[in-house]
Design a protein around this motif. Structure first.
Motif, PDB file in Angstrom:
ATOM      1  N   ALA A 142      -0.034   0.834   2.952  1.00  0.00           N
ATOM      2  CA  ALA A 142      -0.684  -0.383   2.467  1.00  0.00           C
ATOM      3  C   ALA A 142      -2.154  -0.451   2.859  1.00  0.00           C
ATOM      4  O   ALA A 142      -2.796  -1.473   2.669  1.00  0.00           O
ATOM      5  N   THR A 143      -2.683   0.661   3.411  1.00  0.00           N
ATOM      6  CA  THR A 143      -4.112   0.730   3.750  1.00  0.00           C
ATOM      7  C   THR A 143      -4.639   2.116   3.393  1.00  0.00           C
ATOM      8  O   THR A 143      -3.873   3.080   3.293  1.00  0.00           O
ATOM      9  N   ILE A 144      -5.949   2.203   3.246  1.00  0.00           N
ATOM     10  CA  ILE A 144      -6.581   3.498   2.986  1.00  0.00           C
ATOM     11  C   ILE A 144      -6.311   4.463   4.139  1.00  0.00           C
ATOM     12  O   ILE A 144      -6.048   5.652   3.931  1.00  0.00           O
ATOM     13  N   THR A 145      -6.353   3.951   5.361  1.00  0.00           N
ATOM     14  CA  THR A 145      -6.101   4.786   6.535  1.00  0.00           C
ATOM     15  C   THR A 145      -4.712   5.409   6.476  1.00  0.00           C
ATOM     16  O   THR A 145      -4.530   6.607   6.748  1.00  0.00           O
ATOM     17  N   GLU A 146      -3.706   4.608   6.107  1.00  0.00           N
ATOM     18  CA  GLU A 146      -2.337   5.126   6.032  1.00  0.00           C
ATOM     19  C   GLU A 146      -2.201   6.181   4.939  1.00  0.00           C
ATOM     20  O   GLU A 146      -1.529   7.208   5.138  1.00  0.00           O
ATOM     21  N   VAL A 147      -2.823   5.944   3.802  1.00  0.00           N
ATOM     22  CA  VAL A 147      -2.767   6.929   2.718  1.00  0.00           C
ATOM     23  C   VAL A 147      -3.393   8.244   3.168  1.00  0.00           C
ATOM     24  O   VAL A 147      -2.840   9.331   2.945  1.00  0.00           O
ATOM     25  N   HIS A 148      -4.541   8.150   3.827  1.00  0.00           N
ATOM     26  CA  HIS A 148      -5.232   9.349   4.310  1.00  0.00           C
ATOM     27  C   HIS A 148      -4.380  10.085   5.345  1.00  0.00           C
ATOM     28  O   HIS A 148      -4.280  11.320   5.327  1.00  0.00           O
ATOM     29  N   THR A 149      -3.744   9.322   6.234  1.00  0.00           N
ATOM     30  CA  THR A 149      -2.876   9.923   7.243  1.00  0.00           C
ATOM     31  C   THR A 149      -1.697  10.634   6.590  1.00  0.00           C
ATOM     32  O   THR A 149      -1.353  11.765   6.958  1.00  0.00           O
ATOM     33  N   GLY A 150      -1.089   9.984   5.612  1.00  0.00           N
ATOM     34  CA  GLY A 150       0.038  10.588   4.907  1.00  0.00           C
ATOM     35  C   GLY A 150      -0.344  11.893   4.237  1.00  0.00           C
ATOM     36  O   GLY A 150       0.382  12.885   4.313  1.00  0.00           O
ATOM     37  N   LYS A 151      -1.494  11.897   3.611  1.00  0.00           N
ATOM     38  CA  LYS A 151      -1.968  13.119   2.951  1.00  0.00           C
ATOM     39  C   LYS A 151      -2.206  14.227   3.976  1.00  0.00           C
ATOM     40  O   LYS A 151      -1.818  15.378   3.765  1.00  0.00           O
ATOM     41  N   ALA A 209      -5.115  -3.482  -7.822  1.00  0.00           N
ATOM     42  CA  ALA A 209      -6.498  -3.279  -7.396  1.00  0.00           C
ATOM     43  C   ALA A 209      -6.576  -2.341  -6.193  1.00  0.00           C
ATOM     44  O   ALA A 209      -7.534  -1.575  -6.048  1.00  0.00           O
ATOM     45  N   PHE A 210      -5.562  -2.377  -5.353  1.00  0.00           N
ATOM     46  CA  PHE A 210      -5.531  -1.482  -4.195  1.00  0.00           C
ATOM     47  C   PHE A 210      -5.392  -0.035  -4.638  1.00  0.00           C
ATOM     48  O   PHE A 210      -5.990   0.872  -4.057  1.00  0.00           O
ATOM     49  N   VAL A 211      -4.591   0.196  -5.683  1.00  0.00           N
ATOM     50  CA  VAL A 211      -4.430   1.556  -6.219  1.00  0.00           C
ATOM     51  C   VAL A 211      -5.785   2.092  -6.667  1.00  0.00           C
ATOM     52  O   VAL A 211      -6.145   3.235  -6.363  1.00  0.00           O
ATOM     53  N   LYS A 212      -6.543   1.285  -7.385  1.00  0.00           N
ATOM     54  CA  LYS A 212      -7.867   1.708  -7.842  1.00  0.00           C
ATOM     55  C   LYS A 212      -8.774   2.029  -6.660  1.00  0.00           C
ATOM     56  O   LYS A 212      -9.527   3.012  -6.685  1.00  0.00           O
ATOM     57  N   ALA A 213      -8.689   1.202  -5.607  1.00  0.00           N
ATOM     58  CA  ALA A 213      -9.521   1.425  -4.426  1.00  0.00           C
ATOM     59  C   ALA A 213      -9.158   2.745  -3.740  1.00  0.00           C
ATOM     60  O   ALA A 213     -10.041   3.507  -3.330  1.00  0.00           O
ATOM     61  N   LEU A 223      -7.736   5.443  -5.090  1.00  0.00           N
ATOM     62  CA  LEU A 223      -8.104   6.589  -5.919  1.00  0.00           C
ATOM     63  C   LEU A 223      -9.614   6.777  -6.021  1.00  0.00           C
ATOM     64  O   LEU A 223     -10.077   7.877  -6.329  1.00  0.00           O
ATOM     65  N   SER A 224     -10.367   5.723  -5.734  1.00  0.00           N
ATOM     66  CA  SER A 224     -11.819   5.864  -5.776  1.00  0.00           C
ATOM     67  C   SER A 224     -12.342   6.711  -4.615  1.00  0.00           C
ATOM     68  O   SER A 224     -13.401   7.324  -4.712  1.00  0.00           O
ATOM     69  N   VAL A 225     -11.568   6.762  -3.519  1.00  0.00           N
ATOM     70  CA  VAL A 225     -12.004   7.533  -2.347  1.00  0.00           C
ATOM     71  C   VAL A 225     -11.094   8.723  -2.039  1.00  0.00           C
ATOM     72  O   VAL A 225     -11.490   9.651  -1.340  1.00  0.00           O
ATOM     73  N   ILE A 226      -9.847   8.686  -2.550  1.00  0.00           N
ATOM     74  CA  ILE A 226      -8.919   9.817  -2.382  1.00  0.00           C
ATOM     75  C   ILE A 226      -8.348  10.139  -3.768  1.00  0.00           C
ATOM     76  O   ILE A 226      -7.179   9.865  -4.056  1.00  0.00           O
ATOM     77  N   PRO A 227      -9.170  10.686  -4.640  1.00  0.00           N
ATOM     78  CA  PRO A 227      -8.769  10.840  -6.049  1.00  0.00           C
ATOM     79  C   PRO A 227      -7.694  11.886  -6.301  1.00  0.00           C
ATOM     80  O   PRO A 227      -7.084  11.888  -7.375  1.00  0.00           O
ATOM     81  N   ASP A 228      -7.429  12.765  -5.319  1.00  0.00           N
ATOM     82  CA  ASP A 228      -6.483  13.858  -5.556  1.00  0.00           C
ATOM     83  C   ASP A 228      -5.088  13.595  -4.989  1.00  0.00           C
ATOM     84  O   ASP A 228      -4.299  14.517  -4.802  1.00  0.00           O
ATOM     85  N   ILE A 229      -4.746  12.325  -4.731  1.00  0.00           N
ATOM     86  CA  ILE A 229      -3.423  11.977  -4.240  1.00  0.00           C
ATOM     87  C   ILE A 229      -2.616  11.324  -5.359  1.00  0.00           C
ATOM     88  O   ILE A 229      -3.176  10.633  -6.219  1.00  0.00           O
TER      89      ILE A 229
END
Length: 218
Positions: A117-126, A144-148, A150-156
Motif C-alpha cells: 500500500a506504499t511505494i516503499t513496500e512495492v519497491h521492497t517486494g520487487k 490513483a495509487f497505481v498510477k503513482a 507505475l510513474s516511478v517503478i514502471p517495470d512492475i
C-alpha cells in the motif's frame, strides 16, 4: 512451476478469483464453475481453521484441470508458506509486504505476491524477487495509487485487490490506471446463494468480468 508461465497466465486472464469456505464439496463446486466460466488462475484464501485440509484436497481435485493454477492467499507466516508449498500451491499471496515470507519464497523458487500500500513496500517486494505485486486494500488506496507507483517503478506488474467490483465502470478505472490484473473475492461470490446451490450468479459474474477485462486490455 515456471514463474514466467504463472505471470503470463495471470496477466493474460486479468482476473484472479479469491474464494474461501470451510466446506470442501462447496469449494470444489465453486472451482468447477469458475473453470467452466474461463478462470485459469484461482486463489483459495487461508481464513478458516481447516483451510489447510480443504486446500490439500482441493489441489488433488484440481488435477483434472492441468492448465489451472491454484494458489493460496492470506499467508502471514513462513511456516504457513512452507506447508502450503509442500501441499502443492502454485503461488503464494499475502495481504502485506512480509520480508521473511518473501525471502523464504525467493530461496525456494516460489512465486510470491505480497500485498502493498506504499511505494516503499512495492519497491521492497520487487527487490525481494516478486514479479507481481498486489495493491491492497484497493478500495483504500485507489487507482490513483497505481498510477503513482507505475510513474516511478514502471517495470512492475500490479494486481488490484480489495473492493474491485465486477462491472465495467470499476474495472475500467483500474485497468486504465495500469493494473495488469485484478483479484475479486466478496464482490464476485455470493456465499449465501452458493450455499443454497445457486451457482448461476457466480457464472454470470465471472463470464461478464472476463469479457469486460479482455475488452479493456485490447
Amino acid at each position: 512451476m515456471n514463474h514466467q508461465k504463472i505471470l503470463d497466465t495471470v496477466v493474460q486472464s486479468g482476473l484472479v478469483p479469491l474464494f474461501t469456505h470451510h466446506d470442501l464439496e462447496l469449494t470444489k463446486s465453486v472451482l468447477d464453475v469458475a473453470y467452466e466460466s474461463g478462470v485459469r488462475v484461482f486463489e483459495y484464501t487461508n481464513r478458516h481453521s481447516n483451510a489447510f485440509e480443504v486446500f490439500k484436497s482441493l489441489k488433488v481435485y484440481a488435477e483434472k484441470y492441468p492448465d489451472l493454477m491454484l494458489g493460496i492467499g492470506t499467508i502471514f507466516e513462513v511456516e504457513e508458506a512452507q506447508k502450503f508449498h509442500y501441499a502443492g500451491a502454485d503461488f503464494i499471496i499475502s495481504p502485506a509486504m512480509l520480508t521473511d515470507v518473501a525471502r523464504f519464497c525467493q530461496t525456494r523458487g516460489i512465486f510470491y505476491v505480497p500485498g502493498c500500500a506504499t511505494i516503499t513496500e512495492v519497491h521492497t517486494g520487487k527487490k525481494l524477487g516478486s514479479r507481481l505485486i498486489k495493491i491492497f486494500p484497493g478500495n483504500v488506496v485507489g487507482p490513483a495509487f497505481v498510477k503513482a507507483v507505475l510513474s516511478v517503478i514502471p517495470d512492475i506488474r500490479l494486481m488490484a485487490t480489495g473492493g474491485v467490483e465486477p462491472n465495467e465502470t470499476n474495472l475500467r478505472s483500474w485497468f486504465n490506471a495500469g493494473v495488469h490484473c485484478v483479484g475479486m473475492g466478496s464482490q464476485l461470490f455470493d456465499v449465501k446463494a452458493l450455499e443454497k446451490g445457486d451457482f448461476q450468479g457466480l457464472k454470470t459474474n465471472i463470464e461478464q468480468s472476463l469479457t469486460i477485462i479482455q475488452n479493456l486490455k485490447k
